[in-house]
Motif scaffolding. Structure first.
Motif, PDB file in Angstrom:
ATOM      1  N   GLN A  96     -17.214  30.851 130.860  1.00  0.00           N
ATOM      2  CA  GLN A  96     -18.086  31.826 130.198  1.00  0.00           C
ATOM      3  C   GLN A  96     -17.405  32.371 128.937  1.00  0.00           C
ATOM      4  N   ALA A  97     -16.105  32.629 129.004  1.00  0.00           N
ATOM      5  CA  ALA A  97     -15.377  33.188 127.857  1.00  0.00           C
ATOM      6  C   ALA A  97     -15.322  32.215 126.687  1.00  0.00           C
ATOM      7  N   GLU A  98     -15.345  30.918 126.974  1.00  0.00           N
ATOM      8  CA  GLU A  98     -15.262  29.912 125.909  1.00  0.00           C
ATOM      9  C   GLU A  98     -16.583  29.711 125.179  1.00  0.00           C
ATOM     10  N   HIS A  99     -17.653  30.283 125.672  1.00  0.00           N
ATOM     11  CA  HIS A  99     -18.946  30.207 124.969  1.00  0.00           C
ATOM     12  C   HIS A  99     -18.933  31.254 123.852  1.00  0.00           C
ATOM     13  N   SER A 100     -18.291  30.904 122.741  1.00  0.00           N
ATOM     14  CA  SER A 100     -18.034  31.893 121.680  1.00  0.00           C
ATOM     15  C   SER A 100     -18.649  31.543 120.327  1.00  0.00           C
ATOM     16  N   TRP A 101     -19.282  30.387 120.201  1.00  0.00           N
ATOM     17  CA  TRP A 101     -19.832  29.977 118.905  1.00  0.00           C
ATOM     18  C   TRP A 101     -21.146  30.705 118.636  1.00  0.00           C
ATOM     19  N   SER A 102     -21.229  31.361 117.484  1.00  0.00           N
ATOM     20  CA  SER A 102     -22.438  32.081 117.082  1.00  0.00           C
ATOM     21  C   SER A 102     -23.327  31.188 116.209  1.00  0.00           C
ATOM     22  N   SER A 103     -24.471  31.743 115.804  1.00  0.00           N
ATOM     23  CA  SER A 103     -25.365  31.006 114.898  1.00  0.00           C
ATOM     24  C   SER A 103     -24.649  30.652 113.601  1.00  0.00           C
ATOM     25  N   TYR A 104     -23.801  31.560 113.116  1.00  0.00           N
ATOM     26  CA  TYR A 104     -23.055  31.288 111.883  1.00  0.00           C
ATOM     27  C   TYR A 104     -22.119  30.101 112.059  1.00  0.00           C
ATOM     28  N   ASN A 105     -21.461  30.011 113.210  1.00  0.00           N
ATOM     29  CA  ASN A 105     -20.557  28.887 113.450  1.00  0.00           C
ATOM     30  C   ASN A 105     -21.298  27.560 113.412  1.00  0.00           C
ATOM     31  N   PHE A 106     -22.519  27.518 113.999  1.00  0.00           N
ATOM     32  CA  PHE A 106     -23.298  26.276 113.987  1.00  0.00           C
ATOM     33  C   PHE A 106     -23.852  25.989 112.593  1.00  0.00           C
ATOM     34  N   ALA A 107     -24.258  27.046 111.884  1.00  0.00           N
ATOM     35  CA  ALA A 107     -24.741  26.843 110.516  1.00  0.00           C
ATOM     36  C   ALA A 107     -23.612  26.326 109.632  1.00  0.00           C
ATOM     37  N   SER A 108     -22.425  26.917 109.748  1.00  0.00           N
ATOM     38  CA  SER A 108     -21.296  26.475 108.926  1.00  0.00           C
ATOM     39  C   SER A 108     -20.860  25.065 109.302  1.00  0.00           C
ATOM     40  N   LEU A 109     -20.997  24.711 110.582  1.00  0.00           N
ATOM     41  CA  LEU A 109     -20.684  23.347 111.019  1.00  0.00           C
ATOM     42  C   LEU A 109     -21.560  22.342 110.276  1.00  0.00           C
ATOM     43  N   TRP A 110     -22.873  22.604 110.258  1.00  0.00           N
ATOM     44  CA  TRP A 110     -23.802  21.663 109.628  1.00  0.00           C
ATOM     45  C   TRP A 110     -23.709  21.696 108.110  1.00  0.00           C
ATOM     46  N   ILE A 111     -23.452  22.860 107.535  1.00  0.00           N
ATOM     47  CA  ILE A 111     -23.266  22.927 106.082  1.00  0.00           C
ATOM     48  C   ILE A 111     -22.039  22.113 105.688  1.00  0.00           C
ATOM     49  N   GLY A 112     -20.941  22.317 106.434  1.00  0.00           N
ATOM     50  CA  GLY A 112     -19.717  21.577 106.156  1.00  0.00           C
ATOM     51  C   GLY A 112     -19.888  20.081 106.323  1.00  0.00           C
ATOM     52  N   MET A 113     -20.678  19.661 107.329  1.00  0.00           N
ATOM     53  CA  MET A 113     -20.876  18.234 107.565  1.00  0.00           C
ATOM     54  C   MET A 113     -21.852  17.611 106.570  1.00  0.00           C
ATOM     55  N   SER A 114     -22.859  18.376 106.162  1.00  0.00           N
ATOM     56  CA  SER A 114     -23.911  17.815 105.312  1.00  0.00           C
ATOM     57  C   SER A 114     -23.491  17.693 103.852  1.00  0.00           C
ATOM     58  N   ILE A 115     -22.651  18.621 103.387  1.00  0.00           N
ATOM     59  CA  ILE A 115     -22.177  18.538 102.000  1.00  0.00           C
ATOM     60  C   ILE A 115     -21.014  17.558 101.968  1.00  0.00           C
ATOM     61  N   CYS A 116     -21.341  16.315 101.708  1.00  0.00           N
ATOM     62  CA  CYS A 116     -20.339  15.252 101.724  1.00  0.00           C
ATOM     63  C   CYS A 116     -20.782  14.118 100.800  1.00  0.00           C
ATOM     64  N   LEU A 117     -19.856  13.240 100.496  1.00  0.00           N
ATOM     65  CA  LEU A 117     -20.161  12.139  99.582  1.00  0.00           C
ATOM     66  C   LEU A 117     -21.212  11.169 100.127  1.00  0.00           C
ATOM     67  N   PRO A 118     -21.231  10.852 101.432  1.00  0.00           N
ATOM     68  CA  PRO A 118     -22.294   9.969 101.929  1.00  0.00           C
ATOM     69  C   PRO A 118     -23.697  10.554 101.750  1.00  0.00           C
ATOM     70  N   THR A 119     -23.853  11.882 101.843  1.00  0.00           N
ATOM     71  CA  THR A 119     -25.162  12.501 101.586  1.00  0.00           C
ATOM     72  C   THR A 119     -25.563  12.265 100.141  1.00  0.00           C
ATOM     73  N   TYR A 120     -24.625  12.502  99.243  1.00  0.00           N
ATOM     74  CA  TYR A 120     -24.830  12.266  97.817  1.00  0.00           C
ATOM     75  C   TYR A 120     -25.206  10.806  97.576  1.00  0.00           C
ATOM     76  N   ALA A 121     -24.486   9.912  98.266  1.00  0.00           N
ATOM     77  CA  ALA A 121     -24.717   8.474  98.085  1.00  0.00           C
ATOM     78  C   ALA A 121     -26.062   8.039  98.640  1.00  0.00           C
ATOM     79  N   MET A 122     -26.501   8.675  99.746  1.00  0.00           N
ATOM     80  CA  MET A 122     -27.786   8.296 100.320  1.00  0.00           C
ATOM     81  C   MET A 122     -28.919   8.613  99.349  1.00  0.00           C
ATOM     82  N   ALA A 123     -28.868   9.804  98.741  1.00  0.00           N
ATOM     83  CA  ALA A 123     -29.887  10.154  97.754  1.00  0.00           C
ATOM     84  C   ALA A 123     -29.859   9.160  96.599  1.00  0.00           C
TER      85      ALA A 123
END
Length: 496
Positions: free
Chosen positions: A36-63
């Motif tokens: 229970q204590a390890e369930h610590s990720w908030s909405s911001y943590n998940f948003a920052s995870l996806w922002i960090g993963m999505s802003i990358c060169l392969p995304t740029y290359a796909m477009a």
């Protein structure tokens, strides 16, 4: 016997349950359910995870790839956003299991494929993750090489591209080795930095090109709807497949979520918007280079190489950060966990990260990236066809067959209820094989190319339907009464 307890929609093992599974050969610290204590990720943590993963060169290359295939800027962006909205559905459906039961992807896979059969989807996901890891390292290494050549006498160094690639590869392996908690901390501060740097690049392009008009005036090359659709459907599959890997192993991250609301809000807000936003920047900047330099430059490193030395330095930091945040989160956790799951008592996550890094080299990312055809049709299209059926089985098992009722301790037993026959669930294997075979056969059958062009979606639906039908009377399905016997629930609503 109550071996698990539920509070606030999150299930954890009781002390009695922990004792039952800790001696199992299928159990170790990396694969155990979170507390229970390890369930610590908030909405911001998940948003920052996806922002960090999505802003990358392969995304740029796909477009860039979609533009090179004939789309105009808004056709490319809509295709990418639509693909990400579609793949968000299985991401959220599989996230629920990770959040509720705190289990990583290989353990989750035991539920549908069996204690031994789980290696099939885990290794499949792991190999593709290793492939992506190599692709991102190649993108990042090539970008660093380009930027170094613009600042120093780097071009005269023999094998300079390979040195940059292997140096960047080592950095990625090292950061990945540090584990998921280090990834969480890195993503939290990297996300806003990457957004600021992306906006700065867009502002530069807008200013230099003299407004939006010149930047986005290139027309579509398609003269009819039929011509457009021939490219649209495989391109949409490519956009979906871009994150189809994460749709499977998202429990690796959601097992740390504070609540279902935290992961749903964080992921829904960030994934489609960030992918659309950064893809637009890629299109806009490349279009601006036509006005500024007389040619379309799709490589962001090549654009940065034309800036001042200080801007190049900042740009290099941005490219390193963008690639790291994507690579260590999206592409190394799954293969590392898959390796760990092969021998939980002998292999650790850290060993898995190193092995996955080596495998990424064997997959030769430089060949995949030789041209956009390899990237979008060969790489994205083919692995999308392989993963779609596994996604369908995962969704069918948890939502339609078991209705979100799992006996946690049984997932860690070699001969438990989820071992099926000799550790393999043959119905999952058959559903997967049929879901893969039909699109692949259609690829080589005249008149059925549309099925292959939508291989991920069609494979998912075929396997989902088949698996649900074959498992409808399986003995491992817990009734509400059976579930309540092993779970302490404050109310029926919490058991959902």
């Amino acid at each position: 016997m109550k071996t698990q307890t539920e509070s606030g929609g999150i299930v954890t093992l009781t002390k009695e349950g922990e004792k039952l599974v800790q001696d199992s050969p299928l159990y170790n610290e990396g694969l155990r359910p979170t507390t229970q204590a390890e369930h610590s990720w908030s909405s911001y943590n998940f948003a920052s995870l996806w922002i960090g993963m999505s802003i990358c060169l392969p995304t740029y290359a796909m477009a860039a790839g979609l533009i090179s295939l004939g789309m105009n800027w808004w056709q490319a962006i809509i295709t990418i956003i639509l693909g990400n909205c579609i793949v968000l559905i299985p991401i959220l459906l599989n996230s629920h299991a990770g959040t509720k039961f705190g289990i990583p992807y290989p353990v989750y896979a035991r539920l549908w494929f069996g204690s031994k059969g789980a290696h099939i989807p885990a290794v499949a996901r792991g190999l593709i993750g290793a492939g992506w890891f190599g692709i991102n390292c190649w993108f990042g290494g090539a970008a660093i090489d380009t930027l170094l050549m613009s600042m120093t006498g780097w071009a005269s160094v023999p094998g300079h591209l390979w040195i940059a690639f292997f140096g960047f590869w080592l950095l990625n392996v090292y950061v990945a080795y540090r584990g998921p908690e280090a990834i969480k901390k890195m993503e939290a501060w990297a996300a806003p930095v990457l957004i600021i740097m992306s906006l700065a690049l867009l502002v530069w392009a807008l200013t230099k090109a003299g407004g939006w008009g010149p930047m986005l005036s290139a027309p579509s090359k398609f003269t009819s709807t039929g011509e457009f659709l021939k490219v649209f459907f495989p391109a949409l599959t490519g956009a979906i497949a871009f994150w189809a890997t994460m749709a499977l192993n998202i429990p690796d991250f959601c097992r740390y979520a504070k609540s279902q609301k935290a992961q749903i809000v964080g992921q829904s807000v960030s994934l489609p918007t960030t992918m659309g936003f950064f893809s637009f920047i890629g299109v806009a900047v490349a279009s601006a280079t036509v006005v500024i330099y007389g040619e379309a430059i799709w490589d962001p490193a090549a654009v940065l190489a034309k800036f001042s030395a200080f801007a190049i330095f900042l740009g290099t930091i941005g490219i390193v950060l963008a690639t790291l945040t994507t690579n260590v989160a999206a592409n190394i956790v799954a293969p590392a966990r898959a390796v760990e799951n092969l021998a939980p008592r002998r292999l650790t996550y850290e060993a898995g990260a190193i092995i996955a890094g080596v495998v990424s080299l064997l997959m030769q990312p430089w060949y995949i990236l030789e041209n956009f055809g390899n990237y979008i049709f060969l790489w994205l299209g083919t692995y999308g066809a392989l993963l779609g059926p596994i996604d369908g089985i995962a969704i069918a098992d948890y939502w339609l067959v078991r209705k979100r009722r799992i006996h946690l301790t049984e997932l860690y037993k070699v001969d438990g209820m989820y071992s099926y026959k000799s550790g393999f669930n043959s119905r999952a294997i058959w559903a997967m094989l049929i879901g893969i075979a039909i699109p692949f056969i259609s690829k080589y059958t005249p008149g059925l190319n549309l099925i292959w062009d939508n291989a991920w979606t069609i494979g998912l639906l075929i396997s989902l339907a088949l698996y649900t039908w074959m498992m409808k009377n399986d003995s491992t399905i817990l009734s509400v009464k059976d579930y309540e016997k092993i779970t302490t629930a404050a109310s029926k609503s919490q058991a959902s």
